[in-house]
Scaffold this motif. Structure first.
Motif, PDB file in Angstrom:
ATOM      1  N   GLY A 152       0.936  -1.381   0.104  1.00 19.15           N
ATOM      2  CA  GLY A 152       0.018  -0.059   0.099  1.00 19.15           C
ATOM      3  C   GLY A 152       0.865   1.339  -0.008  1.00 19.15           C
ATOM      4  N   VAL A 153       2.115   1.354  -0.600  1.00 16.59           N
ATOM      5  CA  VAL A 153       2.892   2.491  -0.560  1.00 16.59           C
ATOM      6  C   VAL A 153       2.253   3.571  -1.721  1.00 16.59           C
ATOM      7  N   GLN A 154       2.105   4.606  -1.371  1.00 13.29           N
ATOM      8  CA  GLN A 154       1.547   5.432  -2.320  1.00 13.29           C
ATOM      9  C   GLN A 154       2.735   6.281  -2.968  1.00 13.29           C
ATOM     10  N   VAL A 155       2.524   6.525  -4.239  1.00 12.70           N
ATOM     11  CA  VAL A 155       3.577   7.309  -5.116  1.00 12.70           C
ATOM     12  C   VAL A 155       2.881   8.527  -5.351  1.00 12.70           C
ATOM     13  N   PHE A 156       3.214   9.823  -5.326  1.00 12.49           N
ATOM     14  CA  PHE A 156       2.721  10.901  -5.642  1.00 12.49           C
ATOM     15  C   PHE A 156       3.459  11.648  -6.806  1.00 12.49           C
ATOM     16  N   ALA A 157       2.695  12.043  -7.793  1.00  7.51           N
ATOM     17  CA  ALA A 157       3.045  12.393  -9.041  1.00  7.51           C
ATOM     18  C   ALA A 157       3.711  13.993  -8.847  1.00  7.51           C
ATOM     19  N   ARG A 158       3.168  14.692  -8.103  1.00  7.32           N
ATOM     20  CA  ARG A 158       3.908  15.811  -7.686  1.00  7.32           C
ATOM     21  C   ARG A 158       5.299  15.920  -7.192  1.00  7.32           C
ATOM     22  N   THR A 159       5.723  14.879  -6.558  1.00  8.77           N
ATOM     23  CA  THR A 159       7.141  14.701  -6.278  1.00  8.77           C
ATOM     24  C   THR A 159       8.076  13.779  -6.960  1.00  8.77           C
ATOM     25  N   LEU A 160       7.513  13.309  -8.187  1.00  6.50           N
ATOM     26  CA  LEU A 160       8.336  12.367  -8.963  1.00  6.50           C
ATOM     27  C   LEU A 160       9.496  12.916  -9.577  1.00  6.50           C
ATOM     28  N   PRO A 161       9.390  14.462  -9.997  1.00  7.01           N
ATOM     29  CA  PRO A 161      10.526  14.815 -10.580  1.00  7.01           C
ATOM     30  C   PRO A 161      11.642  15.075  -9.523  1.00  7.01           C
ATOM     31  N   ALA A 162      11.155  15.405  -8.432  1.00  6.23           N
ATOM     32  CA  ALA A 162      12.088  15.568  -7.393  1.00  6.23           C
ATOM     33  C   ALA A 162      12.881  14.267  -6.993  1.00  6.23           C
ATOM     34  N   VAL A 163      12.022  13.226  -7.109  1.00  7.60           N
ATOM     35  CA  VAL A 163      12.546  11.655  -6.637  1.00  7.60           C
ATOM     36  C   VAL A 163      13.510  11.353  -7.811  1.00  7.60           C
ATOM     37  N   LEU A 164      13.316  11.701  -8.988  1.00  6.87           N
ATOM     38  CA  LEU A 164      14.194  11.441 -10.134  1.00  6.87           C
ATOM     39  C   LEU A 164      15.642  12.092  -9.935  1.00  6.87           C
ATOM     40  N   VAL A 165      15.500  13.496  -9.802  1.00  5.73           N
ATOM     41  CA  VAL A 165      16.627  14.327  -9.809  1.00  5.73           C
ATOM     42  C   VAL A 165      17.497  13.730  -8.509  1.00  5.73           C
ATOM     43  N   THR A 166      16.643  13.385  -7.251  1.00  7.97           N
ATOM     44  CA  THR A 166      17.579  13.143  -6.224  1.00  7.97           C
ATOM     45  C   THR A 166      18.307  11.898  -6.550  1.00  7.97           C
ATOM     46  N   LEU A 167      17.709  10.927  -6.956  1.00 11.78           N
ATOM     47  CA  LEU A 167      18.344   9.626  -7.308  1.00 11.78           C
ATOM     48  C   LEU A 167      19.336   9.807  -8.186  1.00 11.78           C
ATOM     49  N   VAL A 168      19.415  10.445  -9.312  1.00 12.54           N
ATOM     50  CA  VAL A 168      20.536  10.532 -10.105  1.00 12.54           C
ATOM     51  C   VAL A 168      21.546  11.365  -9.723  1.00 12.54           C
ATOM     52  N   LEU A 169      21.365  12.360  -8.715  1.00 17.68           N
ATOM     53  CA  LEU A 169      22.271  13.259  -8.065  1.00 17.68           C
ATOM     54  C   LEU A 169      23.013  12.492  -7.165  1.00 17.68           C
TER      55      LEU A 169
END
Length: 542
Positions: A132-149
């Motif tokens: 039941g983990v929820q993924v939020f569209a509003r934070t997906l860009p930040a998640v991707l940038v954070t993971l790459v960096l």
């Protein structure tokens, strides 16, 4: 530009294909974070925190395990692979090809980045599908940038570590020796507990805690915004820049000095020559020699020393501390320090005897060393008995180190039933060693051997009261844990450590199960052990 991108893409693909030859990397980078997430979710439960929004406990556990996957896939994986290529001369040979240096390093960093994204996707995807983990569209860009960096920064630090450390074994030991303690002080494994203030402050000095908090906030349903936090991103980037500068300096130093050192054979002078043995050595002398050789083999590998000796000692210092202190009393009156000292002794014995010992034998078999030894006066029973006794010696050394740490940090006294503790540890180590050798006779290669043994041992550690205590597992897991010998070894050692009488502390039921597993493993070894690795056709002829 397109040609450069194509070259980089081919190099990334090459590094990913090479992963198939290193199952240990796949286990540490992808399987561990996912396995830890599933087991921790089972241990702490996945209860609903907010029924109105459907928020469950795994919502806050998944980001920390995803962060752990990133650091394992980039820092640890890249450092180990680069150190291996450096020690085997692969980097030197690649330097003589038209492959640019930037493509060589970019391929490894790109492979590490993709591996980290896969590890993260597996954790988050499993959490969304099953917990039941929820993924939020509003934070997906930040998640991707954070993971790459974070992936690029940890990769740069991994390159620096690989270039500064002398051997691949030392690189694996040091990088994992850095990651595991930092993970504890970075809230990676914390769900409901609270770290001491000095540990929390120490965690903020390293980039992993910034990554854990960034991803945690991005998945926090009670926060608003896009998830971009420049202060945390700046801290991660600063560590990456520092790692890149150190790696560039170390790489330049590496190019300026000899890449490979040749070992010159020592010529024995006639005056120094020892007289040749004219008689066959006695069985006792052969056994003593094999014990000494086994101890040297088990202790000269820095990776084996870390996971079998240093890591259990480190966990004795960390686990009771983050759970309220080693002097905290349990329901049966035993302190947390004494309890985890016993469980970590069992864990260290299992790593030494069940993982390191049979893997070393499998490597010797693959290289033909055992086949050459078959032509010597060494009997098979002496070879195997020497390995088992050598594992017992290392297990006792680990126990001594654990007792010293427990006494210094928590005031844990030496167990009153010390004979029971020692005899139980020796029997458990013998059981793990015999079963491990039996597994070795059934597995075809050393690379597969370490995947099989670690893949079995680590899940059993969670359901066998090694890393956690007082947890109610589902009946299936509960029954499974009692079938295998690790839980019996853990319970026998904790009972012996908590006994008050000098002559007591023996848990005969648990010891009987260990003896039964030892006899079963010995029967398999007696039938299956061979000095050479038999291929399927050879097996049919035999």
């Amino acid at each position: 530009m397109s040609a450069d991108l194509a070259l980089l893409g081919r190099q990334v693909r090459h590094e990913l294909v090479a992963l198939r030859r290193t199952p240990l990397t796949m286990i540490l980078s992808i399987v561990f974070p996912l396995l830890f997430f599933i087991l921790l979710a089972a241990v702490v439960g996945n209860e609903t925190i907010d029924s109105r929004q459907g928020v469950r406990l795994a919502q806050f556990l998944a980001p920390s395990m995803a962060s752990f996957g990133v650091v394992m896939a980039t820092f640890s994986f890249l450092a180990a692979g680069f150190a291996e290529a450096r020690s085997t001369g692969v980097l030197k040979r690649q330097g003589g090809t038209p492959l640019p240096r930037w493509a060589l390093l970019g391929g490894r960093i790109g492979a590490a980045l993709l591996l980290g994204l896969v590890a993260t996707s597996l954790v988050i995807g499993t959490g969304a599908a099953l917990y039941g983990v929820q993924v939020f569209a509003r934070t997906l860009p930040a998640v991707l940038v954070t993971l790459v960096l974070a992936s690029v920064s940890f990769s740069a630090m991994g390159l620096a570590a690989a270039l500064l450390l002398p051997t691949p074994q030392a690189t694996i030991a040091v990088t994992n020796g850095i990651v595991i303690p930092i993970a504890f002080v970075s809230d990676t494994f914390m769900v409901n507990g609270t770290l001491p203030s000095w540990m929390s402050t120490l965690g903020w000095m390293f980039p992993l805690k910034h990554l854990v908090n960034l991803l945690g906030d991005a998945f926090n349903p009670y926060l608003t915004g896009t998830g971009f936090q420049l202060d945390h991103l700046a801290a991660i980037a600063a560590w990456g820049v520092g790692g890149a500068l150190v790696a560039a300096w170390a790489l330049r130093r590496e190019q300026d000095r000899t890449a490979v050192r040749r070992r010159q054979a020592r010529s024995a002078r006639a005056s120094d020559a020892r007289p040749r043995r004219t008689t066959s050595p006695s069985p006792a002398a052969l056994l003593v020699g094999q014990v000494q050789h086994s101890v040297r083999v088990l202790t000269r590998d820095a990776t084996a020393v870390f996971f079998a000796i240093a890591f259990p000692i480190l966990l004795v210092a960390l686990i009771p501390t983050v759970n309220g202190g080693g002097d905290q009393r349990m329901a049966d009156g035993q302190t947390l320090g004494a309890f985890f000292a016993a469980t970590m002794a069992a864990y260290g014995a299992a790593v030494t005897a069940y993982v390191n010992l049979p893997t070393g034998l499998a490597e010797a078999r693959d290289l033909g060393v055992l086949q050459r030894m078959h032509a010597t006066p060494l009997p098979a029973w002496t070879l195997l008995a020497g390995r088992v006794v050598g594992a017992q010696v290392v297990a006792v050394v680990t126990l001594a180190g654990i007792d010293v740490v427990g006494g210094v940090m928590y005031g844990t006294p030496i167990p009153a039933a010390l004979p029971a503790v020692l005899l139980t540890l020796l029997l458990a180590t013998t059981c793990f060693a015999v079963v491990g050798i039996a597994v070795m006779t059934l597995v075809r290669s050393a690379s597969s051997m370490i995947g099989v043994t670690l893949g079995v041992l680590l899940p059993l550690c969670f359901i066998s009261d090694v890393f956690v205590v007082g947890v109610s597992y589902p009946p299936v897991l509960q029954g499974l844990s009692w079938f295998f010998p690790l839980r019996h070894a853990t319970n026998a050692l904790t009972s012996a450590a908590g006994a008050t009488g000098l002559g007591g502390g023996f848990s005969w039921v648990h010891l009987g199960v260990l003896a039964a597993w030892t006899l079963a493993g010995a029967a398999v070894v007696a039938v299956r052990f061979s000095w050479v690795r038999l291929e399927p056709r050879q097996r049919r002829r035999v």
